[in-house]
Design an enzyme around this catalytic site. Structure first.
Site, PDB file in Angstrom:
ATOM      1  CG  HIS A 185      25.816  20.706  21.382  1.00  0.00           C
ATOM      2  ND1 HIS A 185      26.139  20.532  20.044  1.00  0.00           N
ATOM      3  CD2 HIS A 185      26.881  20.242  22.091  1.00  0.00           C
ATOM      4  CE1 HIS A 185      27.352  19.989  19.964  1.00  0.00           C
ATOM      5  NE2 HIS A 185      27.815  19.799  21.187  1.00  0.00           N
ATOM      6  CE  LYS A 217      45.367  39.172  12.778  1.00  0.00           C
ATOM      7  NZ  LYS A 217      45.724  38.999  11.346  1.00  0.00           N
ATOM      8  NE  ARG A 242      31.238  23.306  20.948  1.00  0.00           N
ATOM      9  CZ  ARG A 242      31.337  22.151  21.614  1.00  0.00           C
ATOM     10  NH1 ARG A 242      32.372  21.921  22.398  1.00  0.00           N
ATOM     11  NH2 ARG A 242      30.401  21.234  21.475  1.00  0.00           N
ATOM     12  CB  THR A 286      31.593  18.864  18.918  1.00  0.00           C
ATOM     13  OG1 THR A 286      30.798  18.473  20.050  1.00  0.00           O
ATOM     14  CG2 THR A 286      30.687  19.467  17.857  1.00  0.00           C
TER      15      THR A 286
END
Length: 306
Positions: A129, A80, A101, A52
């Site tokens: 998807h 973070k 994704r 992908t």
């Protein structure tokens, strides 16, 4: 501004037009070589990917654009504690379109609400998807010559398989489609698909546990990997992972024009001797993924077909 989060965000007419554009790209690649000149795609992949991510990058590069982004959450400010929404706002300052994704269902939707540029869902957990589904549809269209009046077998992980969920939602809108669901009890299709698609829309389907039983009736066999990363109980994964294995002997039970698809990666569910069978279309399916993503990028950026 349009984004693509779920395959149902696109009308059937828009899907057909994307397929037409992809077919034109395949036939006339030079016409599209500069269509995205000075445009940038940001690939935000918080979860591992080969096909992908690389097909999105190849798609943008072949359109004359450029690519920025990252291929893991540890390589981004998510490590973070930055939120998906803030990441989308920041990346909107640097790119023209985002492919995301994420392991969490709904994350690309959150990003699309915060971003000021189009967002493409490149897979969110076990949910959706849509661009894999577009690749599937292009492959079926090119191989079978149609997207209607087909019997489609879906085999393996139907519970967590986001590619399966998106394909069912897309194909159910074409006439004469029926599904054969091949899975163990533990990996059966989830309730939201069963009720929202099959029962509410009256789409014919049967459920079986035997691949051999289903093979002779299928026009399309869609194999899936049992996804280790979706299991909290690894003992259950080990018990189920090799339940369905397509080999040459089983494929001989299929019709001469049946096609075999797989979103990949495969592990053990298709043996390598199947690869040389002309009905095996999963590597061609990966190539179709690049072409349909080229068409989608053009569509979401508002760039007309050549």
């Amino acid at each position: 501004m349009r984004s693509l989060i779920d395959i149902v965000d696109l009308t059937v007419e828009e899907i057909d037009d994307l397929i037409a554009t992809a077919n034109d790209i395949i036939a006339n690649p030079d016409k599209y070589a500069e269509k995205c000149h000075r445009k940038k795609l940001a690939t935000l992949f918080f979860e591992p990917s080969t096909r992908t991510r690389l097909s999105f990058e190849a798609a943008m590069l072949e359109l004359g654009g450029s690519v920025i982004g990252f291929s893991g959450a540890s390589n981004s400010s998510a490590s973070k504690g930055e939120s998906v929404a803030d990441t989308a706002k920041i990346v909107s300052c640097y790119a023209d379109i985002i492919a995301m994704r994420h392991p969490k269902e709904g994350a690309p939707c959150v990003a699309s609400q915060a971003a000021s540029i189009p967002v493409i869902n490149a897979g969110d957990g076990g949910h959706n998807h849509p661009t894999q589904t577009l690749a599937d549809l292009l492959t079926i269209s090119r191989e079978m010559g149609r997207l209607d009046n087909l019997t489609i077998g879906l085999c393996g992980d139907l519970k967590y398989g986001r590619t399966v969920h998106s394909l069912i939602e897309a194909m159910s809108r074409y006439k004469g489609i029926q599904f054969v669901l091949i899975s163990p009890e533990e990996l059966k299709i989830p309730g939201f698909i069963r009720y929202n698609v099959f029962e509410n829309q009256g789409i014919p389907y049967t459920e079986v546990s035997s691949l051999e039983e289903a093979m002779p009736d299928l026009d399309v066999l869609y194999m899936t990997r049992v996804q280790k990363e979706r299991f909290s109980d690894l003992a259950e994964y080990e018990r189920l992972k090799d339940l369905y294995i397509l080999d040459g002997k089983k494929l001989n039970m299929a019709k001469p024009d049946t096609i075999v698809l797989h979103p990949l990666p495969r592990v053990n569910e298709i043996t390598v001797d199947v690869d040389s069978d002309p009905r095996a279309c999963y590597f061609f399916q990966a190539l179709c993924g690049k072409h349909i993503r080229m068409a989608l990028i053009l569509f979401l950026l508002g760039i007309k077909r050549a």
